[in-house]
Write a protein that holds these residues in place. Structure first.
Motif, PDB file in Angstrom:
ATOM      1  N   GLY A 319       8.714  -1.102  -2.782  1.00  0.00           N
ATOM      2  CA  GLY A 319       7.543  -1.865  -2.071  1.00  0.00           C
ATOM      3  C   GLY A 319       6.626  -0.982  -1.318  1.00  0.00           C
ATOM      4  N   LYS A 320       5.654  -1.683  -0.631  1.00  0.00           N
ATOM      5  CA  LYS A 320       4.553  -1.112  -0.198  1.00  0.00           C
ATOM      6  C   LYS A 320       4.574  -1.226   1.590  1.00  0.00           C
ATOM      7  CE  LYS A 320       1.658  -5.315   0.246  1.00  0.00           C
ATOM      8  NZ  LYS A 320       0.309  -5.993  -0.138  1.00  0.00           N
ATOM      9  N   ASP A 321       5.823  -1.776   2.113  1.00  0.00           N
ATOM     10  CA  ASP A 321       5.852  -1.624   3.482  1.00  0.00           C
ATOM     11  C   ASP A 321       5.745  -0.254   4.027  1.00  0.00           C
ATOM     12  OD1 ASP A 321       6.189  -2.949   6.036  1.00  0.00           O
ATOM     13  OD2 ASP A 321       8.338  -2.351   5.899  1.00  0.00           O
ATOM     14  N   GLY A 322       5.043  -0.270   5.077  1.00  0.00           N
ATOM     15  CA  GLY A 322       4.704   1.291   5.652  1.00  0.00           C
ATOM     16  C   GLY A 322       3.479   1.969   5.256  1.00  0.00           C
ATOM     17  N   ALA A 323       2.822   1.575   4.237  1.00  0.00           N
ATOM     18  CA  ALA A 323       1.545   2.185   3.884  1.00  0.00           C
ATOM     19  C   ALA A 323       0.425   1.559   4.985  1.00  0.00           C
ATOM     20  CB  ALA A 323       0.943   1.530   2.610  1.00  0.00           C
ATOM     21  N   ALA A 324       0.342   0.600   5.167  1.00  0.00           N
ATOM     22  CA  ALA A 324      -0.580   0.333   6.483  1.00  0.00           C
ATOM     23  C   ALA A 324      -0.340   0.690   7.646  1.00  0.00           C
ATOM     24  CB  ALA A 324      -0.950  -1.417   6.786  1.00  0.00           C
ATOM     25  N   GLY A 325       1.035   0.783   8.008  1.00  0.00           N
ATOM     26  CA  GLY A 325       1.360   1.641   9.284  1.00  0.00           C
ATOM     27  C   GLY A 325       1.069   3.222   9.189  1.00  0.00           C
ATOM     28  N   ILE A 326       1.362   3.891   8.109  1.00  0.00           N
ATOM     29  CA  ILE A 326       1.114   5.222   8.038  1.00  0.00           C
ATOM     30  C   ILE A 326      -0.493   5.341   8.197  1.00  0.00           C
ATOM     31  CG2 ILE A 326       0.532   6.916   6.384  1.00  0.00           C
ATOM     32  CD1 ILE A 326       3.634   7.168   7.270  1.00  0.00           C
TER      33      ILE A 326
END
Length: 384
Positions: A319-326
């Motif tokens: 998935g893509k969870d974490g991309a915006a957080g990074i």
């Protein structure tokens, strides 16, 4: 055609799971216990194994260990919804299984057919996993000696020792030879945020257990897991690592040398942070990126509330969870690290993080600790 070996001591479970997979176009083999599973892997070389945990003669944990040592294969654990089932599943994940799926009603689940969509989604995710990365992880894990049933750093004995007594011994040792002998001083009050999904627990364990206590970091871990598994993950990490680890509760405060694991099915938000101490809140807000807890939610809250130095780490997972957080941590002045493709069983989360252009370092699993310590050292040491 993708082949799947279904391992379960219940004929009913083997039939139902096998029929679901066959209906979706998979070639199906079956085995009734761990010993027969090892033989079937040797004979048929299946692409994927679904592995029950509790079986006679040889259980799923020992079977995973044997298979990953002799014939590295993608393994999906099928776990009972119990405390013992969660502990056993985490042990299997540490031995090289990629992911797990809960049985809905115990060891023999008469309503397993109702999980058809989840089963096929899990099989699809496992199908894309990198077998080579699993073999490397298993090789690294085999370097750790098992004493009294507890995995310990090489050269450290835990036989007949209580975990609370063992903690002091672990304060001066790490699992990373590259970092253990260096005379370093570190920046004050660092915060490390680790996000992972499929394949994450064993990488998290290795990373956390290699952090020296004199780093004195606050560590927040977001691992996509249900509640009964996140509490057992926290207990496992606390038993094995020098840092003090617990599953997060609403209102918890975290200081240096402490770790909070996000509570399954609840978002973890850093609501306040000052003088090296942070306070977290848990929320029942809607899932983000289809998951709760969400890596993005925690990382973005850290970027908003925590003073530097901060390190954000995107580990293996789908998935893509974490991309915006990074991206948020990078924009706030923090350091960002992503696990590389070669050591990621599932490269989705790191790939999406890297695609943002906000990742400072792309590192293999065994080098991530070095990357963290370099970024938090007063004098940076470059590792070749």
């Amino acid at each position: 055609m993708t082949s799947v070996l279904v391992v379960d001591d219940s004929q009913f479970m083997r039939t139902v799971i096998g029929n679901i997979l066959a209906d979706h176009g998979y070639e199906v083999y079956r085995a009734s216990n761990g010993e027969r599973a090892v033989e079937a892997v040797r004979e048929h070389s299946p692409d994927i194994v679904t592995m029950d945990v509790q079986m006679p003669e040889m259980d799923g944990i020992e079977a995973v260990d044997r298979i990953m040592t002799e014939y590295p294969t993608r393994i999906l654990m099928l776990s009972a919804h119990t405390e013992d089932g969660a502990d056993a599943t985490l042990r299997a994940l540490a031995s090289g299984a990629i992911d797990f799926l809960e049985k809905p009603s115990g060891e023999v689940s008469t309503d397993i057919a109702g999980l058809e969509d989840r089963l096929i989604d899990a099989i699809t995710a496992v199908e894309d996993a990198h077998v080579a990365s699993l073999a490397r992880s298993r090789t690294a894990a085999s370097a750790r000696r098992v004493a009294g049933g507890v995995e310990t750093p090489t050269g450290t004995s835990s036989r007949s020792a209580d975990p609370a007594d063992m903690r002091d011994d672990r304060r001066s040792s790490t699992w990373s030879d590259a970092t253990a002998d260096e005379d370093r001083t570190y920046l004050e009050h660092p915060t490390i945020v680790i996000g992972a999904s499929t394949g994450g627990p064993k990488v998290i364990e290795r990373l956390l257990c290699s952090l020296p206590l004199d780093l004195d970091a606050r560590v927040l871990i977001i691992q996509h897991m249900p509640p009964e598994f996140t509490v057992r993950l926290a207990k496992r990490l606390d038993d094995r690592c020098a840092y003090r680890v617990k599953e997060a509760d609403d209102g918890d405060r975290i200081s240096g040398g402490e770790v909070l694991v996000a509570h399954g099915d609840r978002h973890m938000v850093v609501a306040h942070s000052v003088a090296g101490r942070s306070k977290v809140r848990l929320t029942d807000d809607d899932p983000v990126n289809g998951v709760r807890p969400s890596i993005d939610v925690t990382m973005e809250s850290v970027a908003e509330t925590v003073e530097q130095p901060v390190v954000g780490i995107a580990l293996t997972g789908m998935g893509k969870d974490g991309a915006a957080g990074i991206r948020a941590i990078k924009d706030a002045g923090g350091t960002t690290i992503a696990q590389d493709e070669g050591t990621s069983p599932v490269f989705g989360i790191p790939r999406q993080a890297i695609a943002t252009g906000a990742v400072d370092h792309v590192l293999p699993a065994e080098r991530i600790t070095d990357g963290v310590l370099d970024s938090l050292s007063t004098e940076v040491t470059t590792h070749g």
